[in-house]
Design a protein around this motif. Structure first.
Motif, PDB file in Angstrom:
ATOM      1  N   LEU A  32      38.483 -45.411  33.044  1.00  0.00           N
ATOM      2  CA  LEU A  32      38.561 -43.951  32.962  1.00  0.00           C
ATOM      3  C   LEU A  32      38.231 -43.476  31.556  1.00  0.00           C
ATOM      4  N   THR A  33      38.746 -44.173  30.549  1.00  0.00           N
ATOM      5  CA  THR A  33      38.492 -43.769  29.165  1.00  0.00           C
ATOM      6  C   THR A  33      37.013 -43.888  28.810  1.00  0.00           C
ATOM      7  N   VAL A  34      36.372 -44.957  29.257  1.00  0.00           N
ATOM      8  CA  VAL A  34      34.936 -45.116  29.005  1.00  0.00           C
ATOM      9  C   VAL A  34      34.171 -43.953  29.621  1.00  0.00           C
ATOM     10  N   LEU A  35      34.459 -43.628  30.878  1.00  0.00           N
ATOM     11  CA  LEU A  35      33.770 -42.524  31.533  1.00  0.00           C
ATOM     12  C   LEU A  35      34.049 -41.198  30.822  1.00  0.00           C
TER      13      LEU A  35
ATOM     14  N   THR B 237      22.808 -51.287  23.180  1.00  0.00           N
ATOM     15  CA  THR B 237      22.488 -50.545  24.396  1.00  0.00           C
ATOM     16  C   THR B 237      23.360 -49.298  24.456  1.00  0.00           C
ATOM     17  N   VAL B 238      22.726 -48.158  24.600  1.00  0.00           N
ATOM     18  CA  VAL B 238      23.432 -46.881  24.689  1.00  0.00           C
ATOM     19  C   VAL B 238      23.546 -46.492  26.158  1.00  0.00           C
ATOM     20  N   TYR B 239      24.765 -46.125  26.554  1.00  0.00           N
ATOM     21  CA  TYR B 239      25.030 -45.770  27.950  1.00  0.00           C
ATOM     22  C   TYR B 239      25.336 -44.280  28.082  1.00  0.00           C
TER      23      TYR B 239
ATOM     24  N   VAL C 107      22.054 -47.093  31.625  1.00  0.00           N
ATOM     25  CA  VAL C 107      21.495 -47.335  30.298  1.00  0.00           C
ATOM     26  C   VAL C 107      20.637 -46.135  29.899  1.00  0.00           C
ATOM     27  N   ARG C 108      20.967 -45.555  28.757  1.00  0.00           N
ATOM     28  CA  ARG C 108      20.177 -44.433  28.225  1.00  0.00           C
ATOM     29  C   ARG C 108      19.006 -44.949  27.392  1.00  0.00           C
TER      30      ARG C 108
ATOM     31  N   TYR D  38      31.209 -36.799  26.735  1.00  0.00           N
ATOM     32  CA  TYR D  38      30.906 -36.040  25.528  1.00  0.00           C
ATOM     33  C   TYR D  38      29.514 -36.337  24.993  1.00  0.00           C
ATOM     34  N   GLN D  39      29.149 -37.613  25.000  1.00  0.00           N
ATOM     35  CA  GLN D  39      27.839 -37.994  24.480  1.00  0.00           C
ATOM     36  C   GLN D  39      27.536 -39.429  24.885  1.00  0.00           C
ATOM     37  N   PRO D  40      26.252 -39.801  24.984  1.00  0.00           N
ATOM     38  CA  PRO D  40      25.907 -41.200  25.216  1.00  0.00           C
ATOM     39  C   PRO D  40      26.390 -42.055  24.046  1.00  0.00           C
ATOM     40  N   LEU D  41      26.865 -43.254  24.346  1.00  0.00           N
ATOM     41  CA  LEU D  41      27.429 -44.123  23.310  1.00  0.00           C
ATOM     42  C   LEU D  41      27.090 -45.577  23.611  1.00  0.00           C
TER      43      LEU D  41
END
Length: 204
Positions: A13-16, A78-80, A65-66, A21-24
């Motif tokens: 849940l925290t990851v989602l 890798t930015v998600y 994957v962004r 807020y922004q890709p990370l």
């Protein structure tokens, strides 16, 4: 063939939520968890656990994957980003976790149910050690709240710390009262009482 629903967890849940807020990239997620004081409620010390969660969310289509980039200072990262389905699932998880108390079987109540393995004096000693540890935790939570307030974080970002402070303070008060009752002899029992309980209800 039916596909099981994505499995919720505090870390997932925290990851989602952070990806809302922004890709990370994973390190950015780990840093934000720490910077926002969420490490008190979400365990990201084990980086492997974070990567497994990200891999699972990606496999379930909740994140995607962004981009994958590299610079001179860091290895390939890798930015998600969260997907539309990930946003919907995160809201569903959040509403369920907030509204429905869950039976989680924590260790402390289980230990309390087996306290009779100890003598009253031993009970008092071990519970006093817990009270000392709780008092230290409470001091840390008070300091964390003060630091978060000083940094100008809005109260909505401090609610989990407020909750932990309230729960810790309540537990500390209760444990201290039990220790006091043990020391004063107000909490006592006899072998006969325990034998009667073990024997079960009296048959009419």
């Amino acid at each position: 063939m039916t596909t099981s629903a994505p499995r919720s967890s505090p870390l997932a849940l925290t990851v989602l939520a952070l990806l809302h807020y922004q890709p990370l990239h994973p390190y950015g997620i780990q840093r934000l968890v720490k910077d926002w004081g969420k490490e008190q409620v979400v365990n990201v010390r084990q980086r492997a656990s974070l990567y497994r969660t990200i891999e699972r969310l990606n496999g379930e289509g909740l994140i995607a994957v962004r981009e994958t980039g590299r610079d001179q200072q860091y290895p390939e990262r890798t930015v998600y980003e969260v997907t539309d389905m990930g946003r919907e699932i995160a809201r569903a998880w959040l509403e369920e976790m907030l509204s429905a108390p869950k039976q989680e079987f924590p260790e402390f109540p289980a230990a309390l149910s087996n306290l009779l393995l100890l003598t009253p004096e031993e009970m008092g000693d071990v519970l006093q050690r817990r009270a000392d540890a709780l008092a230290e935790q409470l001091d840390g939570l008070e300091a964390a709240l003060a630091a978060e307030t000083e940094r100008g974080l809005p109260r909505i970002t401090r609610l989990e710390t407020e909750y932990l402070r309230a729960v810790t303070a309540a537990e500390l008060e209760w444990v201290c009262a039990v220790v006091e009752d043990l020391r004063a002899g107000r909490l006592s029992w006899s072998k006969e009482q325990l034998d009667a309980v073990a024997a079960g209800p009296v048959q009419q």
